[in-house]
Enzyme design. Structure first.
Site, PDB file in Angstrom:
ATOM      1  N   PRO A  63       0.790  -1.242   0.000  1.00 43.05           N
ATOM      2  CA  PRO A  63       0.000   0.000   0.000  1.00 43.05           C
ATOM      3  C   PRO A  63       0.819   1.287   0.000  1.00 43.05           C
ATOM      4  CG  PRO A  63      -0.792  -1.545   1.677  1.00 43.05           C
ATOM      5  CD  PRO A  63       0.536  -2.043   1.214  1.00 43.05           C
ATOM      6  N   GLU A  64       2.104   1.198   0.293  1.00 40.94           N
ATOM      7  CA  GLU A  64       2.913   2.415   0.402  1.00 40.94           C
ATOM      8  C   GLU A  64       3.089   3.083  -0.960  1.00 40.94           C
ATOM      9  OE1 GLU A  64       3.384   3.654   3.113  1.00 40.94           O
ATOM     10  OE2 GLU A  64       3.492   2.063   4.609  1.00 40.94           O
ATOM     11  N   PHE A  66       4.564   6.131  -3.845  1.00 38.66           N
ATOM     12  CA  PHE A  66       5.779   6.420  -4.598  1.00 38.66           C
ATOM     13  C   PHE A  66       6.817   7.155  -3.755  1.00 38.66           C
ATOM     14  CE2 PHE A  66       7.849   9.123  -8.021  1.00 38.66           C
ATOM     15  CZ  PHE A  66       8.576   8.093  -8.576  1.00 38.66           C
ATOM     16  N   HIS A 302       0.489  21.997  -3.377  1.00 37.50           N
ATOM     17  CA  HIS A 302       0.166  20.570  -3.381  1.00 37.50           C
ATOM     18  C   HIS A 302      -1.027  20.383  -2.474  1.00 37.50           C
ATOM     19  CE1 HIS A 302       0.722  16.319  -1.721  1.00 37.50           C
ATOM     20  NE2 HIS A 302       0.084  16.240  -2.868  1.00 37.50           N
ATOM     21  N   LEU A 303      -2.146  20.028  -3.074  1.00 39.52           N
ATOM     22  CA  LEU A 303      -3.398  19.881  -2.341  1.00 39.52           C
ATOM     23  C   LEU A 303      -3.813  18.418  -2.377  1.00 39.52           C
ATOM     24  CD1 LEU A 303      -5.629  21.391  -0.808  1.00 39.52           C
ATOM     25  CD2 LEU A 303      -6.809  21.707  -3.001  1.00 39.52           C
ATOM     26  N   ARG A 304      -3.505  17.705  -1.316  1.00 40.99           N
ATOM     27  CA  ARG A 304      -3.814  16.271  -1.242  1.00 40.99           C
ATOM     28  C   ARG A 304      -5.285  16.082  -0.871  1.00 40.99           C
ATOM     29  NH1 ARG A 304      -0.786  11.593   0.140  1.00 40.99           N
ATOM     30  NH2 ARG A 304      -2.182   9.819  -0.215  1.00 40.99           N
ATOM     31  N   THR A 398       4.143  12.804   2.100  1.00 43.04           N
ATOM     32  CA  THR A 398       5.498  12.583   1.597  1.00 43.04           C
ATOM     33  C   THR A 398       5.704  13.247   0.244  1.00 43.04           C
ATOM     34  OG1 THR A 398       4.778  10.431   0.718  1.00 43.04           O
ATOM     35  CG2 THR A 398       5.880  10.438   2.863  1.00 43.04           C
ATOM     36  N   PHE A 399       4.638  13.465  -0.520  1.00 41.53           N
ATOM     37  CA  PHE A 399       4.731  14.198  -1.787  1.00 41.53           C
ATOM     38  C   PHE A 399       5.228  15.613  -1.514  1.00 41.53           C
ATOM     39  CE2 PHE A 399       3.359  16.614  -5.429  1.00 41.53           C
ATOM     40  CZ  PHE A 399       3.312  15.731  -6.496  1.00 41.53           C
TER      41      PHE A 399
END
Length: 439
Positions: A63-64, A66, A302-304, A398-399
């Site tokens: 599941p982890e 990139f 960066h909008l997760r 992490t992105f």
């Protein structure tokens, strides 16, 4: 232990026999002249035979994503450096594929070599690495002598009694490997169905990555060793010189950087010369002064969304809350354009465009997506975000972390980098920590 050594000896015999067969086939086709295959040395058979090489392979919990996997690479590179103090070890790069966030339909995204995303020669300037298919050719076949499935200790650890240790233990979880009729172990192995392992054992490990080194050096004679669930071990020297050397060596593939630069120039009026972000192909020569980078005339975001909406409800804003913050930052920094990297669903993207007509996104064509893969598109997004005048990311993503590091390498002022959105109702909104680059 004796059984594993016997299996390793059998594997060595098998490889030796296979090399002889390969050599015989090649020589039979030479018909009296010297074979170009041996002169080229591309297969590495003669080189491997001449050296007492050992191979370190690894994989990560499926599941982890990139960017966490990029972090695990840094841990394995550190372990390799420790192993190489007492032997000729080479790190085998695990092929990319079948990741949760890579959801583009009908795009083949398995068995992807690292060269698609990173400069392998740059990685090799830090530690010796090879692609998986090169390992197969060099070692004599798709066989891995020993797989260690890393796990925590079943009994856990008591507060105040932390210690680094490694022990072979019964497997806590059900193995994802199964024996076939020939007695080999089959598993996912990055989508290579022909790959098999001779032995699979569970290894309880507690500590930093290099805690595994003594066990691999003193208790294991296998030529090729794979560590599954490699995220179990910690960084040896997080944010230290060794960490940053490995992180700096993870140079994006040139074609991805070129596409990102072209997009910046065309849509964001951003070039390295104007932005004071000169870039060297040789990462060992890259040493930008902190605060020297100006960045392009745009805000990067960066909008997760997706799983973060329910997994981190308290510190992820609503779309309206995010747009309000974006407009505030654009006004404060006198910026008229905003680049947004997001995993939002199509419906949310349409809402964003309605609320924020100035937004710009990197949206590849179908043909470009098939060429670049979702991983390549993500890297281009990160590259564009890394060159902005100001960046704001998503909490604990992490992105976003990888963008922080990229901007640190380029020499941006920390105040323009280490920023994150706050939840709509979040009272204490702690901003990301500045991990200063160390040369």
């Amino acid at each position: 232990m004796a059984a594993r050594r016997e299996r390793s000896a059998l594997a060595a015999c098998f490889r030796a026999a296979l090399r002889c067969c390969v050599a015989a086939v090649v020589l039979s086709e030479v018909s009296g002249s010297e074979s170009d295959a041996f002169r080229a040395g591309s297969s590495g058979l003669s080189a491997a035979a001449a050296r007492d090489v050992r191979y370190l392979l690894y994989d990560v919990n499926p599941p982890e994503g990139f960017n966490l996997r990029r972090d695990v690479y840094i841990r394995m590179a550190s372990l390799l450096k420790t192993l190489r103090q007492r032997g000729d070890w080479v790190l085998v790069l695990p092929p990319w594929g079948r990741l949760y966030h890579w959801q583009s339909p009908d795009v083949h995204q398995v068995q992807i070599p690292w060269a698609e995303f990173f400069s392998v020669s740059s990685l090799q300037a830090n530690v010796p690495v090879i692609e998986y298919e090169d390992f197969v050719a060099e070692s004599g076949g798709p066989f891995i002598d020993q797989v260690f499935v890393l796990q925590n200790y079943a009994e856990g650890w008591k507060e105040g009694t932390w210690e680094e240790k490694v022990d072979e233990r019964p497997c806590i979880d059900r193995l994802t490997y199964s024996k076939d009729k020939q007695g080999y172990y089959r598993g996912w192995f990055w989508g290579y169905e022909e790959t098999r392992a001779l032995g699979v054992t569970c290894l309880s490990a507690q500590g930093h990555a290099s805690v595994l080194a003594p066990h691999l050096q003193e208790n294991v004679t296998a030529t090729s060793v794979m560590l599954d669930r490699a995220e179990t071990v910690l960084h040896d020297h997080y944010a230290g010189k060794d960490y940053w050397n490995t992180r700096r060596s993870m140079v994006f593939a040139k074609h991805l950087r070129v596409l990102g630069d072209q997009f910046r120039a065309k849509y964001l009026n951003s070039t390295d010369k104007q932005d004071h972000t000169p870039y060297s192909e040789d990462w060992t020569r890259m040493r930008a002064k902190l605060g020297s980078a100006k960045g392009g005339p745009y805000l990067a975001v960066h909008l997760r969304r997706k799983d973060f909406i329910w997994g981190h409800r308290e510190d992820v804003p609503s779309l309206k809350g995010a747009v309000k913050k974006i407009r505030s930052l654009m006004k404060k920094h006198k910026l008229e354009k905003v680049f947004i990297a997001t995993d939002a669903e199509d419906e949310e993207v349409l809402d964003l465009k309605r609320l924020l007509p100035e937004m710009v996104r990197y949206e590849p064509s179908r043909a470009e997506l098939e060429l670049l893969k979702d991983g390549g598109v993500a890297i281009i997004d990160q590259w564009i975000c890394a060159h902005a005048r100001y960046f704001i990311g998503t909490s604990v993503s992490t992105f976003s972390f990888r963008i922080h590091e990229e901007r640190e390498i380029l020499g941006f002022d920390p105040k323009s980098t280490y920023n994150r959105f706050c939840g709509d109702e979040e009272e204490e909104c702690e901003q990301p920590t500045h991990w200063k680059i160390v040369y």
